[in-house]
Design a protein around this motif. Structure first.
Motif, mmCIF file in Angstrom:
data_model
loop_
_atom_site.group_PDB
_atom_site.id
_atom_site.type_symbol
_atom_site.label_atom_id
_atom_site.label_comp_id
_atom_site.label_asym_id
_atom_site.label_seq_id
_atom_site.Cartn_x
_atom_site.Cartn_y
_atom_site.Cartn_z
ATOM 1 N N ASP A 147 0.717 -1.167 0.003
ATOM 2 C CA ASP A 147 0.073 0.090 0.010
ATOM 3 C C ASP A 147 0.939 1.115 -0.044
ATOM 4 N N GLU A 148 2.069 1.048 0.627
ATOM 5 C CA GLU A 148 2.961 2.389 0.900
ATOM 6 C C GLU A 148 3.974 2.675 -0.291
ATOM 7 N N ILE A 149 4.321 1.491 -0.967
ATOM 8 C CA ILE A 149 5.418 1.616 -1.796
ATOM 9 C C ILE A 149 5.138 2.324 -3.147
ATOM 10 N N GLY A 150 3.995 2.240 -3.435
ATOM 11 C CA GLY A 150 3.694 2.969 -4.872
ATOM 12 C C GLY A 150 4.074 4.368 -5.109
ATOM 13 N N ASP A 151 4.076 5.229 -4.044
ATOM 14 C CA ASP A 151 4.625 6.713 -4.282
ATOM 15 C C ASP A 151 5.898 6.793 -4.660
ATOM 16 N N PRO A 152 6.614 6.175 -3.558
ATOM 17 C CA PRO A 152 8.212 6.223 -3.660
ATOM 18 C C PRO A 152 8.654 5.588 -5.005
ATOM 19 N N LEU A 153 7.865 4.300 -5.531
ATOM 20 C CA LEU A 153 8.580 4.040 -6.879
ATOM 21 C C LEU A 153 8.059 4.801 -7.921
ATOM 22 N N VAL A 154 6.988 5.674 -7.737
ATOM 23 C CA VAL A 154 6.528 6.590 -8.762
ATOM 24 C C VAL A 154 7.578 7.920 -9.049
ATOM 25 N N HIS A 155 7.995 8.172 -7.738
ATOM 26 C CA HIS A 155 9.092 9.098 -7.698
ATOM 27 C C HIS A 155 10.243 9.049 -8.362
ATOM 28 N N LEU A 156 10.675 7.727 -8.280
ATOM 29 C CA LEU A 156 11.999 7.056 -8.610
ATOM 30 C C LEU A 156 11.802 6.689 -10.065
ATOM 31 N N LEU A 157 10.871 6.283 -10.558
ATOM 32 C CA LEU A 157 10.841 5.908 -11.920
ATOM 33 C C LEU A 157 10.541 7.336 -12.616
ATOM 34 N N ARG A 158 9.823 8.214 -12.438
ATOM 35 C CA ARG A 158 9.805 9.562 -12.871
ATOM 36 C C ARG A 158 11.158 10.406 -12.784
ATOM 37 N N ASN A 159 11.969 10.335 -11.880
ATOM 38 C CA ASN A 159 13.271 10.742 -11.795
ATOM 39 C C ASN A 159 14.189 10.028 -12.833
ATOM 40 N N SER A 160 14.191 8.762 -13.069
ATOM 41 C CA SER A 160 15.037 8.246 -14.031
ATOM 42 C C SER A 160 14.542 8.485 -15.685
ATOM 43 N N MET A 161 13.171 8.839 -15.642
ATOM 44 C CA MET A 161 12.747 9.175 -16.840
ATOM 45 C C MET A 161 13.012 10.557 -17.255
ATOM 46 N N ASP A 162 13.102 11.405 -16.285
ATOM 47 C CA ASP A 162 13.093 12.601 -16.445
ATOM 48 C C ASP A 162 14.631 13.188 -16.395
ATOM 49 N N HIS A 163 15.355 12.786 -15.503
ATOM 50 C CA HIS A 163 16.796 13.142 -15.585
ATOM 51 C C HIS A 163 17.703 12.174 -15.799
ATOM 52 N N GLY A 164 17.131 10.687 -15.877
ATOM 53 C CA GLY A 164 18.091 9.524 -16.145
ATOM 54 C C GLY A 164 18.448 9.423 -17.638
ATOM 55 N N ILE A 165 17.216 9.023 -18.291
ATOM 56 C CA ILE A 165 17.361 9.016 -19.747
ATOM 57 C C ILE A 165 17.373 10.082 -20.431
ATOM 58 N N GLU A 166 18.253 10.088 -21.258
ATOM 59 C CA GLU A 166 18.532 11.326 -22.507
ATOM 60 C C GLU A 166 17.637 11.171 -23.511
ATOM 61 N N LEU A 167 17.672 12.531 -23.929
ATOM 62 C CA LEU A 167 16.805 12.554 -25.128
ATOM 63 C C LEU A 167 17.154 11.589 -26.449
ATOM 64 N N PRO A 168 16.322 11.293 -27.336
ATOM 65 C CA PRO A 168 16.824 10.505 -28.263
ATOM 66 C C PRO A 168 17.963 11.092 -29.086
ATOM 67 N N GLU A 169 18.092 12.198 -29.518
ATOM 68 C CA GLU A 169 19.224 12.815 -30.199
ATOM 69 C C GLU A 169 20.558 12.883 -29.229
ATOM 70 N N VAL A 170 20.392 12.976 -27.892
ATOM 71 C CA VAL A 170 21.747 12.970 -27.339
ATOM 72 C C VAL A 170 22.095 11.346 -27.318
ATOM 73 N N ARG A 171 21.351 10.607 -26.961
ATOM 74 C CA ARG A 171 21.578 9.050 -26.929
ATOM 75 C C ARG A 171 22.436 8.910 -28.164
ATOM 76 N N ARG A 172 21.867 9.198 -29.237
ATOM 77 C CA ARG A 172 22.442 8.799 -30.559
ATOM 78 C C ARG A 172 23.841 9.354 -30.551
ATOM 79 N N GLN A 173 23.935 10.536 -30.048
ATOM 80 C CA GLN A 173 25.521 11.115 -30.188
ATOM 81 C C GLN A 173 26.363 10.245 -29.420
ATOM 82 N N ASN A 174 25.750 9.743 -28.335
ATOM 83 C CA ASN A 174 26.676 9.175 -27.236
ATOM 84 C C ASN A 174 26.715 7.580 -27.675
#
Lengths: 154, 666
Positions: B389-416
């Motif tokens: 019941d409690e773990i959902g929110d923290p996981l949402v935070h972490l996933l959003r965080n990974s999506m927002d700040h972890g994964i780069e934009l496609p063009e950046v990824r291509r360059q790398n």
């Protein structure tokens, strides 16, 4: 004429009353485990038939001294909604019926207890009985403030 | 509100169906030609429609019906799935979820859905689709190819095997209001007598309450014609039951009984009632839904038992009576098996939390214009219900965080030289007494220097100490409150948004969260949670005349120190622990207890660990290990620093449980 039953107990020789339905039982103060980092009036926590009750020194709570555990000292086990506490009292006296209409509004200070905490004052045969508003006492924000300060100090 | 007793069940089941629709819609997006998926979604939608109509939630039923029309068109190849249709379908499911939430909070299912309805309608009328209205059209096309023959062959076969086949026409009383319900009752009775091989109108319509003044079912049964009639007549508000024995007309054509001209999908008519019975059987025999409160009551009683067990063991030891000791041991064994069972009752797969993430990742990645693939592993891993019941929110935070700040934009990824599509792996697994949940992305990673600069700026660490910190220690700064919210502009430091909330949530569940990262390669967050929350193994100790419990999971080892081992640095006592200097804390001082004069040569201590911190804690005496039941301090005291809870000892006295994290991080 509606009568209500009150449990009468003493603090510093003064008589106080709380409605019977708020008091589960009167117990001897035994097996109280002190709890650190709490307000000074929290004397600890005790187990009574599997249920845990914080023990509160009412005198310290009201700022009218401090209880010393003596032969007569008792605990009033009180429950108001989800709040369960044990209150240190000098002695348990009696259960009496009081006519609701004979209850006078609280004077500014009764026996040193803040008017906020008092439901009213009733005349009984040989004197006055201060009726406590435990709900207010136990929910008062003072307690929250005390807790916050302690947390912040750490 | 006679329905109220079914409301919980309705909510639960509707949620399952919505989840099912969600999952299958997402799967459908990846394989748009998979008709099985469409059928699966249709079935869920259909059941949902029936249930909500029965419960009187007309808006839900209506929206589901509109949704169904599209699905119907899709499965009849009148409509081709595309991204736009997907969006509308998913949005409609979202609305349904919203309605369900409103229903749960007692507000009913009212919600303005005109926009989504308009979208659904426009999908249906788009040129992509055939000209006919989809509903009635499909069944004809689908059944035309020989299901009649199927029904026919069933009838012939049944007759050959000595069964009776009756074509039964049921006519409702004119005053009948709940025709759907009556039809359902007739179905139940018919199923008890035998099998329904055909219905007209079909079962789906009947269930949804779309019933005319009468309906016809074909039953295969051993019962006699008269019995069938009288049993069905028993259902109230039924005016007439006409039972025609197909044997008599079988000679001419077995199918003449009604199969030939009807637009019924025989397969579905045949399968549906069975599926229904299966669902009912599942509800009654395989699993039962138990109110969590009852499980909690059970747990509480069991806790009492554990306390009494402790007391019994104490008495047995004291009396040194062999028989008593043996009995106590047997009780201990039984109660530990019992404990396992009770705790298992409270366990549920984390799947139900993970399930909603594919949707979330899909929509957030669209928002961010990123390509992200979410891979879920170990969804079957079981966790205590409270944690679920409690773990959902923290996981949402972490996933959003990974999506927002972890994964780069496609063009950046291509360059790398990375694939355009970023990947996030969400993984759960058991290990020892813990459950681990990992969120790993293959994004940009964390820039240590930026985190450090920020930490120095925020006064969390001095510049001179900064270099000495390990990467792990540096990353822990991310979990400091307000660490990076103030500075969102930088690309990496956004990685702190809400992470302090995540940390405190997880700690409140008795867990820890850690982060590992490699610049350019990605970041991994690991959450470690205890398997059980209420019964733990603890070391009992004494200090200042009181007994305390220390969770064994925090104890690295017990130790004896000489007085002269203790060093003082900057007014703080320290001690050498295997070449590392760690703080030396005294419980009596932390808790303001009367200090006992220690005349002995040695000081007893526990070396404790919590997260990254290690410290020695001096106590007066070690008592021993014991299983303890954690109880909360109650509403009045609330959270007390340094104390995570209390436990009742065998002798009835209360012992405080020391919160190692709070004393080590204090």
């Amino acid at each position: 004429m509606s009568e209500k039953k009150y449990i009468v107990f003493t603090l510093n020789g003064e008589r106080y009353g709380v409605p019977v339905e708020q008091v589960l039982s009167i117990e001897k103060p035994e097996g109280v485990t002190p709890v650190p980092n709490t307000a000074p009036f929290v004397k600890g926590i005790m187990n009574l038939r599997g249920i845990l009750y914080p023990v509160i020194d009412m005198k310290q709570r009201f700022g009218i001294g401090e209880s010393a555990v003596q032969k007569e000292t008792r605990l009033a086990i009180v429950q108001i909604d989800d709040i369960k506490v044990a209150i240190l009292i000098d002695s348990a006296e009696d259960v009496i019926s009081i006519d609701e209409e004979s209850i006078e509004p609280a004077p500014e200070v009764a026996g040193g207890v803040k008017a906020d905490y008092i439901h009213g004052v009733a005349k009984i045969d040989d004197g006055l009985l201060v009726l406590l508003n435990l709900d207010r006492v136990l929910r008062d924000k003072d307690v929250e403030i005390v807790k916050k300060i302690e947390v912040n100090e750490r | 509100m006679e329905n109220s007793q079914y409301l919980d069940m309705f909510l639960d089941e509707s949620r399952e169906h919505l989840q099912n629709m969600n999952d299958n819609l997402l799967a459908l997006e990846n394989s748009p030609d998979n008709v099985d998926l469409v059928n699966e979604i249709f079935r869920s939608a259909h059941t949902l429609k029936g249930m909500s109509a029965t419960m009187g939630f007309e808006n839900m039923a209506d929206l589901t019906h509109k949704l169904e029309n599209i699905l119907d068109a899709v499965r009849n190849h009148q409509l081709q799935i595309n991204a736009d249709i997907m969006d509308v379908l998913l949005a409609a499911v979202d609305r349904l979820e919203g309605m369900l939430e409103n229903v749960q909070s007692g507000e009913g299912d009212r919600m303005d859905v005109s926009d989504i309805v308009a979208q659904l309608q426009s999908v249906l009328s788009s040129p992509n689709q055939g000209s006919e209205a989809p509903g009635p059209a499909k069944k004809k096309t689908e059944t035309a190819e020989g299901h009649d023959a199927f029904v026919q062959s069933v009838i012939v076969q049944s007759l050959e095997q000595g069964y009776n086949v009756f074509r039964t026409t049921v006519t409702f009383d004119e005053s009948c209001v709940l025709k759907g319900a009556r039809a359902y009752m007739v179905f139940q009775i018919a199923e008890q007598m035998g099998d329904i091989i055909q219905a007209e109108p079909d079962v789906e319509k009947l269930e949804a309450g779309e019933v005319g003044p009468s309906f016809t079912i074909t039953i295969v049964t051993k019962e006699s014609q008269e019995d069938v009639r009288s049993k069905i007549m028993d259902v109230s508000e039924i005016a007439r039951v006409d039972v025609v024995d197909l044997k008599t007309i079988a000679a001419e054509s077995a199918g003449g009984g009604g199969a030939s001209s009807q637009a019924t999908d025989a397969r579905s008519a045949d399968k549906k009632p069975q599926a229904q019975t299966a669902a009912r059987a599942k509800a009654t025999s395989k699993t039962i839904r138990v109110n969590l409160e009852r499980l909690n009551d059970l747990m509480n009683l069991f806790e009492e038992l554990v306390i009494e067990k402790g007391r019994l063991e104490g008495v047995a030891r004291k009396l040194k009576d062999t028989e008593l000791i043996e009995t106590a041991e047997r009780i201990a064994r039984t109660s530990s098996s019992l404990q396992e069972i009770i705790l298992n009752l409270r366990m549920e797969p984390i799947e139900q939390v993970f399930n909603r993430f594919p949707r979330m990742v899909r929509s957030v990645s669209k928002e961010l214009n990123k390509k992200i693939r979410l891979q879920i592993e170990g969804a079957e891993t079981e966790l205590d219900r409270t944690v679920i019941d409690e773990i959902g929110d923290p996981l949402v935070h972490l996933l959003r965080n990974s999506m927002d700040h972890g994964i780069e934009l496609p063009e950046v990824r291509r360059q790398n030289n990375k694939p355009e599509e970023g990947s996030i792996i969400l993984k759960a697994y058991h290990s020892g007494n813990h459950v681990f949940i990992e969120i790993e992305d293959d994004g940009a990673g964390i820039n240590r220097e930026k985190v450090l600069q920020k930490a120095i700026k925020n006064g969390l660490v001095s510049e001179s100490d900064a270099d000495k910190l390990s990467d792990r220690e540096v990353y822990q700064f991310l979990f400091q409150s307000g660490f990076s919210t103030a500075d969102k502009i930088t690309d990496i430091s956004g990685r702190g948004v809400g992470l302090d909330v995540v940390k405190s949530k997880i700690e409140s569940l008795g867990g820890v969260v850690e982060v590992e990262s490699e610049p350019g390669k990605g970041t991994r967050f690991t959450i470690r949670l205890p398997l059980t929350l209420s019964i733990i193994n603890a070391m009992l100790i004494r200090a200042g005349g009181e007994t305390y419990a220390v969770p064994v999971t925090n104890i690295v080892e017990t130790a004896l120190y000489k007085h002269e081992d203790i060093m003082t640095a900057q007014g703080r006592e320290m001690i050498d622990f295997r070449g590392r200097v760690i703080p030396f804390l005294r419980l009596s001082r932390l808790f303001d207890l009367p200090e006992e004069e220690n005349k002995g040569k040695y000081i007893h201590a526990l070396v404790l660990q919590s997260g990254r911190k290690t410290a020695a804690l001096a106590v007066d005496q070690l008592i021993g290990q014991q299983e303890i039941v954690i109880k909360s301090l109650g509403t009045y005291l609330g959270d007390v620093p340094g104390i995570s809870g209390v436990t009742i000892l065998g002798d009835g006295k209360v012992a405080l449980i020391i919160d190692c994290a709070s004393i080590l991080y204090a």
